[in-house]
Design a protein around this motif. Structure first.
Motif, PDB file in Angstrom:
ATOM      1  N   VAL A   1      44.266  45.297  28.781  1.00  0.00           N
ATOM      2  CA  VAL A   1      43.814  44.128  29.547  1.00  0.00           C
ATOM      3  C   VAL A   1      44.512  42.871  29.041  1.00  0.00           C
ATOM      4  CG1 VAL A   1      41.831  42.655  30.092  1.00  0.00           C
ATOM      5  CG2 VAL A   1      41.609  45.155  30.195  1.00  0.00           C
ATOM      6  N   GLY A   2      44.535  42.679  27.706  1.00  0.00           N
ATOM      7  CA  GLY A   2      45.219  41.519  27.144  1.00  0.00           C
ATOM      8  C   GLY A   2      46.705  41.522  27.452  1.00  0.00           C
ATOM      9  N   LYS A   3      47.315  42.688  27.404  1.00  0.00           N
ATOM     10  CA  LYS A   3      48.748  42.805  27.688  1.00  0.00           C
ATOM     11  C   LYS A   3      49.053  42.425  29.128  1.00  0.00           C
ATOM     12  CE  LYS A   3      52.556  46.125  27.342  1.00  0.00           C
ATOM     13  NZ  LYS A   3      52.926  47.521  27.016  1.00  0.00           N
TER      14      LYS A   3
ATOM     15  N   CYS B   1      42.369  40.428  36.625  1.00  0.00           N
ATOM     16  CA  CYS B   1      42.290  40.978  35.277  1.00  0.00           C
ATOM     17  C   CYS B   1      41.944  39.888  34.264  1.00  0.00           C
ATOM     18  CB  CYS B   1      43.637  41.622  34.921  1.00  0.00           C
ATOM     19  SG  CYS B   1      43.588  42.683  33.474  1.00  0.00           S
ATOM     20  N   ASP B   2      42.325  38.642  34.550  1.00  0.00           N
ATOM     21  CA  ASP B   2      42.000  37.540  33.643  1.00  0.00           C
ATOM     22  C   ASP B   2      40.491  37.290  33.593  1.00  0.00           C
ATOM     23  OD1 ASP B   2      42.363  36.825  36.360  1.00  0.00           O
ATOM     24  OD2 ASP B   2      42.542  34.708  35.850  1.00  0.00           O
ATOM     25  N   ILE B   3      39.795  37.531  34.697  1.00  0.00           N
ATOM     26  CA  ILE B   3      38.338  37.370  34.718  1.00  0.00           C
ATOM     27  C   ILE B   3      37.700  38.370  33.761  1.00  0.00           C
ATOM     28  CG2 ILE B   3      36.256  37.427  36.152  1.00  0.00           C
ATOM     29  CD1 ILE B   3      38.186  35.131  36.799  1.00  0.00           C
TER      30      ILE B   3
ATOM     31  N   LYS C   1      45.889  38.510  43.186  1.00  0.00           N
ATOM     32  CA  LYS C   1      46.348  37.113  43.283  1.00  0.00           C
ATOM     33  C   LYS C   1      47.751  36.894  42.704  1.00  0.00           C
ATOM     34  CE  LYS C   1      43.471  35.946  39.271  1.00  0.00           C
ATOM     35  NZ  LYS C   1      42.241  35.212  38.899  1.00  0.00           N
ATOM     36  N   SER C   2      48.226  37.823  41.855  1.00  0.00           N
ATOM     37  CA  SER C   2      49.568  37.661  41.286  1.00  0.00           C
ATOM     38  C   SER C   2      50.570  38.646  41.884  1.00  0.00           C
ATOM     39  CB  SER C   2      49.527  37.840  39.763  1.00  0.00           C
ATOM     40  OG  SER C   2      49.222  39.186  39.426  1.00  0.00           O
ATOM     41  N   GLY C   3      50.086  39.542  42.729  1.00  0.00           N
ATOM     42  CA  GLY C   3      50.979  40.506  43.374  1.00  0.00           C
ATOM     43  C   GLY C   3      51.066  41.845  42.678  1.00  0.00           C
ATOM     44  N   SER C   4      50.540  41.918  41.452  1.00  0.00           N
ATOM     45  CA  SER C   4      50.517  43.210  40.756  1.00  0.00           C
ATOM     46  C   SER C   4      49.438  43.189  39.685  1.00  0.00           C
ATOM     47  CB  SER C   4      51.878  43.522  40.116  1.00  0.00           C
ATOM     48  OG  SER C   4      52.126  42.654  39.025  1.00  0.00           O
ATOM     49  N   GLY C   5      48.919  44.343  39.413  1.00  0.00           N
ATOM     50  CA  GLY C   5      47.904  44.514  38.380  1.00  0.00           C
ATOM     51  C   GLY C   5      47.915  45.988  38.015  1.00  0.00           C
ATOM     52  N   PHE C   6      46.788  46.645  38.128  1.00  0.00           N
ATOM     53  CA  PHE C   6      46.789  48.095  37.984  1.00  0.00           C
ATOM     54  C   PHE C   6      47.460  48.723  39.206  1.00  0.00           C
ATOM     55  CE2 PHE C   6      43.367  47.035  35.017  1.00  0.00           C
ATOM     56  CZ  PHE C   6      43.707  47.834  33.932  1.00  0.00           C
ATOM     57  N   TYR C   7      47.387  48.027  40.339  1.00  0.00           N
ATOM     58  CA  TYR C   7      48.070  48.445  41.563  1.00  0.00           C
ATOM     59  C   TYR C   7      49.184  47.442  41.873  1.00  0.00           C
ATOM     60  CZ  TYR C   7      44.093  51.561  42.558  1.00  0.00           C
ATOM     61  OH  TYR C   7      43.148  52.545  42.503  1.00  0.00           O
TER      62      TYR C   7
END
Length: 335
Positions: free
Chosen positions: A280-282, A255-257, A292-298
């Motif tokens: 996205v910013g949140k 998400c950072d990309i 890569k961080s273990g969580s995102g939208f999923y």
């Protein structure tokens, strides 16, 4: 009388235009009879002309599949015969027999109101009623429907008999059991129903409008030719999004990309088009960057990440092979 009722179609498409014909083919291909209904009163000559035109288009579409080896040429006639073309006089009988009805008349509230007056009058109470509208919200149409709890919008993607996804848009009063039954009926004919809220553009049209407008804008600006853009979308953008869904792609890359790319393009191109939404910013602030961080939208907690990455690679290679673009490694001896 029981035999007569059993011979009637369980499904009905109201509106004998392009969408209605495509829906009819989809059901006929899956082995079902379907009534393709024209509600407009016509003289004998006008009705015969419409009937011949619809029949010719249905047979031509099926013949196209036969020419591509999807079906045998001998199957064209029997599949086409499952579509019953119904005029205004016979419409009440066909509507009364249907358990699932697709309204596909022209995109005006007047035309929709007229069609649902007929549908409300003749359909049984447990029939599921849908509109195939691409532009009118389900919340606007629900008031036209008697027993609106059995109503939802169903947006098909052309050609309706080929593209598997159908977008189901419910209003707050749509019965959950009706939605479940609709999904099951669509899955039965090989479709992939996806559910979205009462929001303009559904899912696919909303996404594709942005991409198509940006492609036209790039041509307008001289950024690239139509041919180069199409090559890039077919074998780059499209190929990747065929292997991964759009949201899955965000998580896979990070998400950072997306956050940083949006910031750069909003500054260099157009803030209105490229500023990332607040979510996205949140997520970046919270460290929810995706895989890569273990969580995102999923949520990836407990997932075998190495196996998942192999699966993504396998999907991508499958798309490359299908496109004929995958090459074996070069076997060269150093001289």
């Amino acid at each position: 009388m029981a035999n007569e009722a059993a011979s009637l179609s369980r499904f009905a498409a109201v509106g004998a235009g392009r969408m209605g014909r495509g829906i009819a083919i989809a059901f006929a291909y899956a082995g079902h009879r379907i009534s393709l209904i024209d509600l407009r009163p016509r003289g004998d000559e006008a009705w015969q002309r419409l009937r011949d035109e619809a029949k010719a288009e249905i047979e031509a579409s099926l013949s196209g599949l036969a020419q591509l080896g999807v079906i045998d040429a001998s199957q064209v006639g029997p599949i086409a015969a499952r579509v019953e073309l119904v005029d205004a006089a016979a419409a009440p009988r066909a509507l009364a027999a249907a358990e699932l009805v697709f309204e596909g008349v022209p995109e005006t509230m007047e035309a929709k109101r007229e069609a649902f007056e007929h549908i409300n009058r003749h359909c049984r109470d447990d029939a599921i009623l849908t509109s195939t509208t691409s532009s009118i919200l389900v919340t606007q149409l629900a008031s036209l429907v008697r027993l609106p709890e059995r109503f939802l919008n169903m947006h098909w993607l052309n050609p309706a008999y080929v593209i598997p996804v159908v977008e189901l848009s419910c209003h707050p009063g749509t019965d959950a059991a009706v939605l479940a039954r609709t999904k099951a009926l669509m899955e039965e004919i090989g479709k992939l129903p996806v559910v979205c809220g009462a929001s303009p553009g559904y899912i696919v049209p909303r996404l594709q409008a942005l991409v198509m407008n940006e492609a036209a804008r790039m041509i307008e600006e001289g950024a690239a030719t139509a041919e180069e853009i199409d090559k890039a979308t077919r074998y780059g953008l499209g190929l990747r999004f065929a292997a991964l869904g759009v949201v899955e792609f965000i998580d896979f890359g990070g998400c950072d990309i997306l956050h940083h790319a949006s910031r750069e393009m909003s500054a260099s191109l157009d803030a209105g088009r490229y500023t990332a939404p607040a979510i996205v910013g949140k997520m970046v602030e919270q460290g929810r960057l995706g895989l890569k961080s273990g969580s995102g939208f999923y949520d990836y907690e407990g997932r075998d990440v190495a196996a998942y990455r192999r699966d993504v690679l396998s999907r991508t290679l499958g798309e490359l092979r299908h496109a004929g673009l995958w090459r074996a490694p070069a076997d060269r001896t150093l001289s």
